[in-house]
Design a protein around this motif. Structure first.
Motif, PDB file in Angstrom:
ATOM      1  N   ALA A  84       2.923 -23.173   0.461  1.00 41.25           N
ATOM      2  CA  ALA A  84       1.975 -21.621   1.661  1.00 41.25           C
ATOM      3  C   ALA A  84       0.961 -21.386   0.987  1.00 41.25           C
ATOM      4  CB  ALA A  84       3.128 -20.421   1.118  1.00 41.25           C
ATOM      5  N   THR A  85       0.217 -20.494   1.664  1.00 41.42           N
ATOM      6  CA  THR A  85      -0.732 -20.226   1.167  1.00 41.42           C
ATOM      7  C   THR A  85      -1.120 -18.972   0.437  1.00 41.42           C
ATOM      8  OG1 THR A  85      -1.729 -19.991   3.050  1.00 41.42           O
ATOM      9  CG2 THR A  85      -1.864 -22.204   2.500  1.00 41.42           C
ATOM     10  N   MET A  86      -2.402 -18.765   0.148  1.00 40.45           N
ATOM     11  CA  MET A  86      -3.200 -17.145  -0.949  1.00 40.45           C
ATOM     12  C   MET A  86      -4.643 -17.379  -1.055  1.00 40.45           C
ATOM     13  SD  MET A  86      -1.786 -15.544  -3.808  1.00 40.45           S
ATOM     14  CE  MET A  86      -1.814 -16.270  -5.158  1.00 40.45           C
ATOM     15  N   PRO A  87      -5.215 -16.273  -0.279  1.00 44.19           N
ATOM     16  CA  PRO A  87      -6.661 -16.383  -1.201  1.00 44.19           C
ATOM     17  C   PRO A  87      -6.397 -16.200  -2.066  1.00 44.19           C
ATOM     18  CG  PRO A  87      -5.313 -13.979   0.593  1.00 44.19           C
ATOM     19  CD  PRO A  87      -4.815 -15.524   0.160  1.00 44.19           C
ATOM     20  N   VAL A  88      -7.472 -16.364  -2.550  1.00 46.63           N
ATOM     21  CA  VAL A  88      -8.264 -15.640  -3.251  1.00 46.63           C
ATOM     22  C   VAL A  88      -9.261 -14.676  -3.215  1.00 46.63           C
ATOM     23  CG1 VAL A  88      -9.027 -16.040  -6.284  1.00 46.63           C
ATOM     24  CG2 VAL A  88      -7.449 -18.079  -5.003  1.00 46.63           C
ATOM     25  N   ASP A  89      -9.396 -13.909  -3.428  1.00 49.34           N
ATOM     26  CA  ASP A  89     -10.326 -13.118  -3.485  1.00 49.34           C
ATOM     27  C   ASP A  89      -9.780 -11.310  -4.099  1.00 49.34           C
ATOM     28  OD1 ASP A  89      -8.309 -11.094  -2.000  1.00 49.34           O
ATOM     29  OD2 ASP A  89      -8.742 -11.792   0.014  1.00 49.34           O
ATOM     30  N   HIS A  90     -10.208 -10.291  -3.684  1.00 51.41           N
ATOM     31  CA  HIS A  90     -10.911  -8.798  -4.270  1.00 51.41           C
ATOM     32  C   HIS A  90      -8.609  -8.277  -5.017  1.00 51.41           C
ATOM     33  CE1 HIS A  90      -9.953  -7.626  -0.133  1.00 51.41           C
ATOM     34  NE2 HIS A  90      -8.944  -6.892  -0.371  1.00 51.41           N
ATOM     35  N   ARG A  91      -7.994  -8.838  -3.674  1.00 49.76           N
ATOM     36  CA  ARG A  91      -6.496  -8.380  -3.676  1.00 49.76           C
ATOM     37  C   ARG A  91      -6.081  -9.476  -5.260  1.00 49.76           C
ATOM     38  NH1 ARG A  91      -4.964  -9.934   2.212  1.00 49.76           N
ATOM     39  NH2 ARG A  91      -7.078 -11.499   1.644  1.00 49.76           N
ATOM     40  N   THR A  92      -6.245 -10.156  -5.780  1.00 49.37           N
ATOM     41  CA  THR A  92      -5.863 -11.675  -6.301  1.00 49.37           C
ATOM     42  C   THR A  92      -6.501 -11.926  -7.483  1.00 49.37           C
ATOM     43  OG1 THR A  92      -6.314 -13.620  -4.992  1.00 49.37           O
ATOM     44  CG2 THR A  92      -4.540 -12.556  -4.083  1.00 49.37           C
ATOM     45  N   HIS A  93      -7.646 -10.917  -8.066  1.00 51.87           N
ATOM     46  CA  HIS A  93      -8.368 -10.879  -8.882  1.00 51.87           C
ATOM     47  C   HIS A  93      -7.809 -10.549  -9.466  1.00 51.87           C
ATOM     48  CE1 HIS A  93     -11.924 -12.902  -6.486  1.00 51.87           C
ATOM     49  NE2 HIS A  93     -11.416 -13.401  -7.160  1.00 51.87           N
ATOM     50  N   GLN A  94      -7.739 -11.036 -11.436  1.00 52.96           N
ATOM     51  CA  GLN A  94      -7.360  -9.891 -12.579  1.00 52.96           C
ATOM     52  C   GLN A  94      -9.669  -9.171 -12.717  1.00 52.96           C
ATOM     53  OE1 GLN A  94      -9.823 -11.989 -14.834  1.00 52.96           O
ATOM     54  NE2 GLN A  94      -8.854 -13.321 -15.350  1.00 52.96           N
ATOM     55  N   PRO A  95      -9.454  -8.868 -13.402  1.00 57.96           N
ATOM     56  CA  PRO A  95     -10.832  -7.305 -14.155  1.00 57.96           C
ATOM     57  C   PRO A  95     -11.622  -8.800 -14.238  1.00 57.96           C
ATOM     58  CG  PRO A  95      -9.453  -7.095 -14.743  1.00 57.96           C
ATOM     59  CD  PRO A  95      -8.366  -8.223 -14.617  1.00 57.96           C
ATOM     60  N   MET A  96     -11.465 -10.158 -14.490  1.00 55.24           N
ATOM     61  CA  MET A  96     -12.958 -11.713 -15.026  1.00 55.24           C
ATOM     62  C   MET A  96     -13.475 -12.269 -13.592  1.00 55.24           C
ATOM     63  SD  MET A  96     -13.149 -10.206 -18.132  1.00 55.24           S
ATOM     64  CE  MET A  96     -14.525 -11.722 -18.092  1.00 55.24           C
ATOM     65  N   GLY A  97     -12.220 -11.734 -12.718  1.00 57.91           N
ATOM     66  CA  GLY A  97     -12.804 -12.416 -10.984  1.00 57.91           C
ATOM     67  C   GLY A  97     -11.743 -13.308 -11.100  1.00 57.91           C
ATOM     68  N   LEU A  98     -10.477 -14.320 -11.119  1.00 53.91           N
ATOM     69  CA  LEU A  98      -9.906 -15.222 -11.598  1.00 53.91           C
ATOM     70  C   LEU A  98      -8.782 -14.762 -10.868  1.00 53.91           C
ATOM     71  CD1 LEU A  98     -10.766 -16.508 -14.989  1.00 53.91           C
ATOM     72  CD2 LEU A  98     -11.194 -17.671 -13.510  1.00 53.91           C
ATOM     73  N   LEU A  99      -8.147 -15.484 -10.930  1.00 54.00           N
ATOM     74  CA  LEU A  99      -6.984 -15.621  -9.534  1.00 54.00           C
ATOM     75  C   LEU A  99      -5.982 -14.916 -11.035  1.00 54.00           C
ATOM     76  CD1 LEU A  99      -4.579 -15.984  -7.476  1.00 54.00           C
ATOM     77  CD2 LEU A  99      -4.537 -18.362  -8.671  1.00 54.00           C
ATOM     78  N   HIS A 100      -5.464 -14.063 -10.496  1.00 50.08           N
ATOM     79  CA  HIS A 100      -4.445 -13.282 -11.599  1.00 50.08           C
ATOM     80  C   HIS A 100      -3.504 -14.510 -11.604  1.00 50.08           C
ATOM     81  CE1 HIS A 100      -1.277 -10.623 -13.786  1.00 50.08           C
ATOM     82  NE2 HIS A 100      -2.407  -9.395 -13.608  1.00 50.08           N
ATOM     83  N   GLY A 101      -2.966 -14.448 -13.122  1.00 48.75           N
ATOM     84  CA  GLY A 101      -1.654 -15.210 -12.891  1.00 48.75           C
ATOM     85  C   GLY A 101      -0.898 -14.608 -12.562  1.00 48.75           C
ATOM     86  N   GLY A 102      -0.479 -13.091 -12.583  1.00 42.34           N
ATOM     87  CA  GLY A 102       0.802 -12.092 -12.148  1.00 42.34           C
ATOM     88  C   GLY A 102       0.835 -12.127 -10.301  1.00 42.34           C
ATOM     89  N   ALA A 103      -0.214 -12.890 -10.015  1.00 42.48           N
ATOM     90  CA  ALA A 103      -0.711 -13.137  -8.271  1.00 42.48           C
ATOM     91  C   ALA A 103       0.064 -14.922  -8.016  1.00 42.48           C
ATOM     92  CB  ALA A 103      -1.781 -13.109  -7.459  1.00 42.48           C
ATOM     93  N   SER A 104      -0.619 -15.547  -8.932  1.00 38.82           N
ATOM     94  CA  SER A 104       0.164 -17.174  -8.851  1.00 38.82           C
ATOM     95  C   SER A 104       1.691 -16.588  -8.678  1.00 38.82           C
ATOM     96  CB  SER A 104      -0.412 -17.659 -10.309  1.00 38.82           C
ATOM     97  OG  SER A 104      -1.739 -18.609  -9.658  1.00 38.82           O
ATOM     98  N   ALA A 105       2.663 -16.324  -9.884  1.00 35.99           N
ATOM     99  CA  ALA A 105       4.106 -15.893 -10.239  1.00 35.99           C
ATOM    100  C   ALA A 105       4.274 -15.246  -8.927  1.00 35.99           C
ATOM    101  CB  ALA A 105       4.100 -14.798 -11.924  1.00 35.99           C
ATOM    102  N   ALA A 106       3.881 -14.336  -8.706  1.00 36.82           N
ATOM    103  CA  ALA A 106       4.155 -13.536  -7.214  1.00 36.82           C
ATOM    104  C   ALA A 106       4.496 -14.937  -6.496  1.00 36.82           C
ATOM    105  CB  ALA A 106       3.754 -12.252  -6.264  1.00 36.82           C
ATOM    106  N   LEU A 107       3.907 -15.403  -5.555  1.00 38.31           N
ATOM    107  CA  LEU A 107       3.505 -16.848  -4.707  1.00 38.31           C
ATOM    108  C   LEU A 107       4.286 -17.670  -5.241  1.00 38.31           C
ATOM    109  CD1 LEU A 107       2.452 -18.334  -2.899  1.00 38.31           C
ATOM    110  CD2 LEU A 107       0.514 -19.856  -4.369  1.00 38.31           C
ATOM    111  N   ILE A 108       4.502 -18.650  -6.479  1.00 33.03           N
ATOM    112  CA  ILE A 108       6.099 -18.959  -6.967  1.00 33.03           C
ATOM    113  C   ILE A 108       6.960 -18.158  -6.931  1.00 33.03           C
ATOM    114  CG2 ILE A 108       7.261 -20.082  -9.094  1.00 33.03           C
ATOM    115  CD1 ILE A 108       4.378 -20.049 -10.185  1.00 33.03           C
ATOM    116  N   GLU A 109       7.338 -16.435  -6.864  1.00 37.65           N
ATOM    117  CA  GLU A 109       8.601 -16.073  -6.477  1.00 37.65           C
ATOM    118  C   GLU A 109       8.688 -15.918  -5.143  1.00 37.65           C
ATOM    119  OE1 GLU A 109      11.857 -13.067  -7.378  1.00 37.65           O
ATOM    120  OE2 GLU A 109       9.894 -13.432  -9.103  1.00 37.65           O
ATOM    121  N   SER A 110       7.736 -15.965  -4.254  1.00 40.73           N
ATOM    122  CA  SER A 110       7.954 -15.100  -2.619  1.00 40.73           C
ATOM    123  C   SER A 110       8.382 -17.093  -2.027  1.00 40.73           C
ATOM    124  CB  SER A 110       6.842 -15.615  -2.544  1.00 40.73           C
ATOM    125  OG  SER A 110       6.030 -14.203  -2.606  1.00 40.73           O
ATOM    126  N   ILE A 111       7.458 -18.563  -2.303  1.00 44.30           N
ATOM    127  CA  ILE A 111       8.286 -19.797  -1.945  1.00 44.30           C
ATOM    128  C   ILE A 111       9.621 -19.779  -1.994  1.00 44.30           C
ATOM    129  CG2 ILE A 111       7.169 -21.127  -4.124  1.00 44.30           C
ATOM    130  CD1 ILE A 111       6.242 -22.772  -1.088  1.00 44.30           C
TER     131      ILE A 111
END
Length: 141
Positions: free
Chosen positions: A38-65
């Motif tokens: 599966a793929t997921m964009p790294v953008d304003h929807r998945t960033h944390q405040p410092m502009g990096l991919l949010h760990g929670g978004a990664s966890a959501a991708l893990i759980e979803s797949i």
């Protein structure tokens, strides 16, 4: 080991309609006998405040797949998959582009499934996160 039901990717992606998966634009792009990609964009929807991919978004991708995969191993008219434990080790950062997750079934028992999921930066193939999801298979009520 049980094999994943081979269904059209469009059917898998429809499962995410009106969910966080749709909001974060997660898409299943490949289906094998014992894995999903599966793929997921790294953008304003998945960033944390410092502009990096949010760990929670990664966890959501893990759980979803893992959950998507487990639905392809069971009879949904009789059972439902429920994530009961997730872990994620964040190895690298990514600020833009997209990530690709490869989820492989490690254990497919009658009551539990275990998924190993590795997330890579699509631009350079660098490992960003690795995690595991345990799914409980419960009778449909």
């Amino acid at each position: 080991m049980k094999k994943l039901k081979q269904v059209p990717l469009e059917q898998i992606n429809l499962m995410g309609k009106n969910t966080m998966m749709e909001h974060l634009d997660m898409k299943c792009v490949e289906l094998g006998e014992d894995y999903l990609v599966a793929t997921m964009p790294v953008d304003h929807r998945t960033h944390q405040p410092m502009g990096l991919l949010h760990g929670g978004a990664s966890a959501a991708l893990i759980e979803s797949i893992g959950s998507m995969g487990s639905t392809l191993l069971i009879d949904l008219s009789k059972e439902v998959p429920v994530g009961i434990e997730i872990n994620a080790n964040h190895i690298g950062g990514v600020t833009d582009g997209s990530v690709k997750a490869i989820g492989k079934i490690v254990h497919a028992g009658s009551r539990t499934h275990i998924w190993q999921v590795d997330i890579f930066d699509e631009a350079n193939g660098r490992l960003i996160c690795t995690g595991r999801l345990t799914v409980m298979i419960v009778p449909r009520s």
